[in-house]
Design a protein around this motif. Structure first.
Motif, short mmCIF file in Angstrom:
data_model
loop_
_atom_site.label_atom_id
_atom_site.label_comp_id
_atom_site.label_asym_id
_atom_site.label_seq_id
_atom_site.Cartn_x
_atom_site.Cartn_y
_atom_site.Cartn_z
N UNK A 168 4.11 1.34 -5.08
CA UNK A 168 3.73 2.02 -3.84
C UNK A 168 4.84 1.97 -2.81
N UNK A 169 4.78 2.91 -1.87
CA UNK A 169 5.69 2.87 -0.73
C UNK A 169 5.40 1.60 0.08
N UNK A 170 6.41 1.10 0.74
CA UNK A 170 6.20 -0.06 1.62
C UNK A 170 5.25 0.35 2.74
N UNK A 171 4.63 -0.61 3.43
CA UNK A 171 3.79 -0.25 4.56
C UNK A 171 4.54 0.57 5.62
N UNK A 172 5.80 0.24 5.86
CA UNK A 172 6.59 0.98 6.85
C UNK A 172 6.87 2.41 6.38
N UNK A 173 7.24 2.55 5.11
CA UNK A 173 7.50 3.89 4.56
C UNK A 173 6.22 4.71 4.52
N UNK A 174 5.09 4.05 4.32
CA UNK A 174 3.81 4.74 4.33
C UNK A 174 3.54 5.32 5.71
N UNK A 175 3.75 4.53 6.76
CA UNK A 175 3.53 5.03 8.12
C UNK A 175 4.48 6.19 8.41
N UNK A 176 5.72 6.08 7.96
CA UNK A 176 6.67 7.18 8.16
C UNK A 176 6.18 8.45 7.47
N UNK A 177 5.68 8.30 6.26
CA UNK A 177 5.15 9.46 5.52
C UNK A 177 3.95 10.06 6.28
N UNK A 178 3.07 9.20 6.76
CA UNK A 178 1.91 9.69 7.51
C UNK A 178 2.34 10.44 8.77
N UNK A 179 3.35 9.91 9.45
CA UNK A 179 3.84 10.57 10.67
C UNK A 179 4.46 11.93 10.35
N UNK A 180 5.09 12.03 9.19
CA UNK A 180 5.69 13.32 8.77
C UNK A 180 4.62 14.38 8.52
N UNK A 181 3.43 13.96 8.16
CA UNK A 181 2.36 14.93 7.84
C UNK A 181 1.64 15.42 9.07
N UNK A 182 1.93 14.82 10.25
CA UNK A 182 1.23 15.25 11.47
C UNK A 182 1.91 16.44 12.12
#
Length: 182
Positions: A168-182
């Motif tokens: 899985x993506x790291x927790x930080x990379x996950x948040x970055x991915x989520x921010x990219x989808x907004x």
């Protein structure tokens, strides 16, 4: 609702941690009210509007365990395909918000990850504050939710979740991915 728990049932207040992989839905403890409602409406069950509202209220009340002491520790592995569906901006913002909590870890499992053998759906492990109360696992199949209490088999589920976590993506990379989808 009865004040007593049925045999074998565990009161949620004793759950100290939840480690889960969700393949089809945002984990229940992370859902917005609207997302939870849509999940029940589209579940294939024949719920009345009143039943759906009751289920949504229960789900929202369960989420208080993320904030109220004793806080539940949540480690949620979310399959990337969930984010590629139309889950709504409010739900994405909710995931970003909850990822900031010290007791919440959210990681996205990339779509390219090969699913471990035997895993055909979601999997959850619950741990309890009573040392004499063993961890319990739940896995989804096509037709039912299977509860697993045998320590060896719970270990198999835990190892499977750990393998997914490693991809899985790291927790930080996950948040970055989520921010990219907004």
């Amino acid at each position: 609702m009865s004040a007593r728990n049925p045999p074998g049932a565990r009161p949620r207040s004793f759950i100290t941690s939840k480690y889960e992989f969700q393949f089809a839905h945002v984990p229940a403890l992370l859902q917005t009210e609207d997302y939870a409602r849509d999940t029940f409406v589209n579940s294939g069950e024949s719920y009345t509007e009143e039943e759906i509202e009751t289920l949504v209220k229960v789900r929202m009340r369960q989420q208080q365990r993320l904030f109220d002491k004793p806080r539940i520790k949540l480690h949620a592995l979310i399959h990337e395909s969930i984010l590629q569906r139309e889950i709504g901006q409010e739900q994405i913002f909710r995931l970003i918000e909850l990822a900031d909590l010290r007791n919440v870890t959210i990681q996205v499992v990339p779509q390219s990850t090969k699913m471990p053998p035997g895993l055909s759906g979601s999997a959850v492990i619950l741990s309890f504050d009573d040392a004499d109360e063993p961890d319990v696992a739940f896995t989804d199949t096509l037709v039912e939710l299977v509860e697993i209490q045998e320590k060896r088999r719970v270990g198999i589920v835990r190892n499977t979740l750990r393998r997914l976590e490693a991809t899985a993506l790291s927790p930080q990379a996950t948040v970055s991915l989520l921010k990219e989808t907004t």
